[in-house]
Design a protein around this motif. Sequence first.
Motif, PDB file in Angstrom:
ATOM      1  N   ILE A 212      30.909 -34.384   6.706  1.00 37.60           N
ATOM      2  CA  ILE A 212      31.676 -33.225   7.165  1.00 37.60           C
ATOM      3  C   ILE A 212      31.833 -32.213   6.033  1.00 37.60           C
ATOM      4  N   GLY A 213      32.084 -32.720   4.815  1.00 40.26           N
ATOM      5  CA  GLY A 213      32.172 -31.812   3.670  1.00 40.26           C
ATOM      6  C   GLY A 213      30.874 -31.062   3.440  1.00 40.26           C
ATOM      7  N   GLY A 214      29.749 -31.778   3.559  1.00 40.76           N
ATOM      8  CA  GLY A 214      28.444 -31.124   3.396  1.00 40.76           C
ATOM      9  C   GLY A 214      28.179 -30.089   4.471  1.00 40.76           C
ATOM     10  N   LEU A 215      28.536 -30.409   5.725  1.00 39.04           N
ATOM     11  CA  LEU A 215      28.353 -29.446   6.807  1.00 39.04           C
ATOM     12  C   LEU A 215      29.237 -28.220   6.600  1.00 39.04           C
ATOM     13  N   GLY A 216      30.468 -28.458   6.113  1.00 42.99           N
ATOM     14  CA  GLY A 216      31.362 -27.329   5.841  1.00 42.99           C
ATOM     15  C   GLY A 216      30.801 -26.417   4.769  1.00 42.99           C
ATOM     16  N   ALA A 217      30.224 -27.026   3.726  1.00 43.24           N
ATOM     17  CA  ALA A 217      29.611 -26.225   2.663  1.00 43.24           C
ATOM     18  C   ALA A 217      28.418 -25.447   3.196  1.00 43.24           C
ATOM     19  N   ALA A 218      27.638 -26.085   4.075  1.00 42.89           N
ATOM     20  CA  ALA A 218      26.486 -25.400   4.665  1.00 42.89           C
ATOM     21  C   ALA A 218      26.925 -24.210   5.512  1.00 42.89           C
ATOM     22  N   VAL A 219      28.013 -24.390   6.273  1.00 41.58           N
ATOM     23  CA  VAL A 219      28.538 -23.284   7.085  1.00 41.58           C
ATOM     24  C   VAL A 219      28.973 -22.137   6.182  1.00 41.58           C
ATOM     25  N   ALA A 220      29.629 -22.464   5.067  1.00 41.17           N
ATOM     26  CA  ALA A 220      30.069 -21.425   4.140  1.00 41.17           C
ATOM     27  C   ALA A 220      28.875 -20.643   3.592  1.00 41.17           C
ATOM     28  N   VAL A 221      27.798 -21.361   3.281  1.00 43.24           N
ATOM     29  CA  VAL A 221      26.595 -20.690   2.777  1.00 43.24           C
ATOM     30  C   VAL A 221      25.993 -19.791   3.851  1.00 43.24           C
ATOM     31  N   VAL A 222      25.938 -20.312   5.083  1.00 42.91           N
ATOM     32  CA  VAL A 222      25.381 -19.531   6.193  1.00 42.91           C
ATOM     33  C   VAL A 222      26.197 -18.260   6.420  1.00 42.91           C
ATOM     34  N   LEU A 223      27.509 -18.422   6.414  1.00 44.56           N
ATOM     35  CA  LEU A 223      28.365 -17.255   6.623  1.00 44.56           C
ATOM     36  C   LEU A 223      28.201 -16.242   5.492  1.00 44.56           C
ATOM     37  N   ALA A 224      27.959 -16.756   4.305  1.00 45.74           N
ATOM     38  CA  ALA A 224      27.795 -15.853   3.163  1.00 45.74           C
ATOM     39  C   ALA A 224      26.545 -14.990   3.300  1.00 45.74           C
ATOM     40  N   THR A 225      25.537 -15.494   4.061  1.00 47.15           N
ATOM     41  CA  THR A 225      24.319 -14.704   4.256  1.00 47.15           C
ATOM     42  C   THR A 225      24.574 -13.484   5.128  1.00 47.15           C
ATOM     43  N   GLY A 226      25.594 -13.561   5.953  1.00 43.88           N
ATOM     44  CA  GLY A 226      25.981 -12.400   6.770  1.00 43.88           C
ATOM     45  C   GLY A 226      27.283 -11.824   6.266  1.00 43.88           C
ATOM     46  N   GLN A 227      27.319 -11.468   4.995  1.00 42.21           N
ATOM     47  CA  GLN A 227      28.558 -11.124   4.315  1.00 42.21           C
ATOM     48  C   GLN A 227      29.298  -9.968   4.978  1.00 42.21           C
ATOM     49  N   ASP A 228      28.599  -8.904   5.331  1.00 42.30           N
ATOM     50  CA  ASP A 228      29.269  -7.742   5.931  1.00 42.30           C
ATOM     51  C   ASP A 228      29.914  -8.115   7.259  1.00 42.30           C
ATOM     52  N   TYR A 229      29.173  -8.851   8.071  1.00 43.78           N
ATOM     53  CA  TYR A 229      29.681  -9.287   9.376  1.00 43.78           C
ATOM     54  C   TYR A 229      30.919 -10.162   9.194  1.00 43.78           C
ATOM     55  N   VAL A 230      30.840 -11.124   8.278  1.00 45.79           N
ATOM     56  CA  VAL A 230      31.946 -12.054   8.061  1.00 45.79           C
ATOM     57  C   VAL A 230      33.156 -11.330   7.478  1.00 45.79           C
ATOM     58  N   ASP A 231      32.923 -10.423   6.508  1.00 49.45           N
ATOM     59  CA  ASP A 231      34.033  -9.670   5.919  1.00 49.45           C
ATOM     60  C   ASP A 231      34.772  -8.861   6.975  1.00 49.45           C
ATOM     61  N   GLN A 232      34.023  -8.273   7.900  1.00 54.61           N
ATOM     62  CA  GLN A 232      34.649  -7.484   8.955  1.00 54.61           C
ATOM     63  C   GLN A 232      35.510  -8.367   9.851  1.00 54.61           C
ATOM     64  N   ARG A 233      35.004  -9.550  10.189  1.00 51.18           N
ATOM     65  CA  ARG A 233      35.766 -10.461  11.051  1.00 51.18           C
ATOM     66  C   ARG A 233      37.057 -10.911  10.389  1.00 51.18           C
ATOM     67  N   PHE A 234      36.990 -11.216   9.093  1.00 57.65           N
ATOM     68  CA  PHE A 234      38.208 -11.654   8.407  1.00 57.65           C
ATOM     69  C   PHE A 234      39.171 -10.488   8.191  1.00 57.65           C
ATOM     70  N   ALA A 235      38.643  -9.285   8.029  1.00 54.77           N
ATOM     71  CA  ALA A 235      39.510  -8.112   7.914  1.00 54.77           C
ATOM     72  C   ALA A 235      40.288  -7.897   9.213  1.00 54.77           C
ATOM     73  N   ILE A 236      39.632  -8.105  10.346  1.00 49.99           N
ATOM     74  CA  ILE A 236      40.303  -7.989  11.646  1.00 49.99           C
ATOM     75  C   ILE A 236      41.368  -9.066  11.786  1.00 49.99           C
ATOM     76  N   LEU A 237      41.066 -10.276  11.303  1.00 50.53           N
ATOM     77  CA  LEU A 237      42.046 -11.365  11.375  1.00 50.53           C
ATOM     78  C   LEU A 237      43.299 -11.019  10.582  1.00 50.53           C
ATOM     79  N   ARG A 238      43.114 -10.416   9.408  1.00 59.65           N
ATOM     80  CA  ARG A 238      44.264 -10.079   8.557  1.00 59.65           C
ATOM     81  C   ARG A 238      45.100  -8.945   9.141  1.00 59.65           C
ATOM     82  N   ASP A 239      44.464  -7.941   9.724  1.00 58.72           N
ATOM     83  CA  ASP A 239      45.205  -6.800  10.269  1.00 58.72           C
ATOM     84  C   ASP A 239      44.534  -6.327  11.560  1.00 58.72           C
ATOM     85  N   PRO A 240      44.909  -6.942  12.699  1.00 56.35           N
ATOM     86  CA  PRO A 240      44.250  -6.616  13.968  1.00 56.35           C
ATOM     87  C   PRO A 240      44.577  -5.225  14.495  1.00 56.35           C
ATOM     88  N   PHE A 241      45.557  -4.517  13.884  1.00 61.05           N
ATOM     89  CA  PHE A 241      45.941  -3.188  14.375  1.00 61.05           C
ATOM     90  C   PHE A 241      45.532  -2.074  13.407  1.00 61.05           C
TER      91      PHE A 241
END
Length: 414
Positions: A212-241
């Motif tokens: 599970i730890g290895g899969l979690g690390a792999a997901v983190a790497v995958v998400l890092a490849t789409g950095q702009d997309y992921v950053d936008q999603r987390f920005a929405i999570l922090r301030d949805p308005f």
Amino acid sequence: MAQPQPAAVRGTMRAKPRRPAFFYRHMGRVSPGVAGTLMILLAFGLVMLFSASYATGYYRFGDSYHYILPQACYALVGTAVMFFVSFVDYHWLRRWAWALYLVTLLLLVVVLFMEPIHGHRRWINIKHLPTVQVSEIAKFSMILTVAHLMDKHRARTRSFLYGVVMPVAAVLPFWILILPETHYSAIILTICILATMMWAGGTGIGWFGLGIGGLGAAVAVVLATGQDYVDQRFAILRDPFADVLGSTMQTAQSLYAVGSGGWFGLGIGNGMQKHLWLPEATNDFIFSILCEELGFVGAMVCILLFGALILQGILIAVRAPDRFGMLLAVGITAQIGWQVLFNIAVVTNTVPNTGISLPFFSSGGTSLLMLLAQMGVLFSVSRAGNEYQERLRRFAQQERERQGQEPPGGRPKG
């Protein structure tokens, strides 16, 4: 999880090994509770989809029934398929696990050459034909393949090779082909399903944690490849308005819908957010419309119905006559459970916005048809488990009767 078999019953079953028939030779009944709960959820979902979609259908296509009519047709066909599959011996499906696996891989490759829809290549989109989302097929193919492998090598699943490497390697090609679709939610969902099956399948606790730890690390790497997309999603999570008319509109309008429902809601059909305010009100965010129109009470009824279905799925897995049936039931139940959890978490801005539909509610023919077909497989395991329990009951009754007929002191010698 699957129950051990008495020696007499095991001996009887081993006496005449055979290839599984297409239909059951001795068929049990489907547990009425799980069938009733599912039909209530399906009817509930169709009612809510019509309420959430008639405005969008009218404004965009001039037809208030644009979404509900195809969905109702898929529901009818899917229900027929579900009950047909419930009569099929689930062991027969095992013979076709690798064939389905290879066909699914081929379809995932074909998807990459299709015209994009909403900027993504996730569907087989052929003119004048219904679109097909292959990731929905991939979920069941993954469940069937992993169940087959973990049952076949059940004596060695506590090792790292067979408990972690083998199931992950089986699913890895799916993840590689889904990644170019930028369908991260499908990857995360299948990881959760796989982890649940590995835990139920007997993967050693230490290796399970490492996997599970290895899969979690792999997901983190995958998400890092789409950095702009992921950053936008987390920005929405922090301030949805932050940008309610732009990038955060969907999440903000979802929260408005959930919050305006109060205890009992505005009434079915009376919601406002579905009038083109909330994007994807007919699909990923249909739970927001449910909260707006039925309130906290209606939302809790929906959650409790899903909870009842998941609990009954777990009981079917526990009562399964063999390990393969148990793993199939666990995988199908896990898919529904994780999908409901992630969908509600997205709608309430608990996790970043991802495209996960609400089972039996969201618009989508492929998803509904596959879900109902998978429920047919779950019903098949239920039939086998109930028939097995009935055989155990009859065997125990015969033993009691035989012992009651023996004279005091046991059988006479001679």
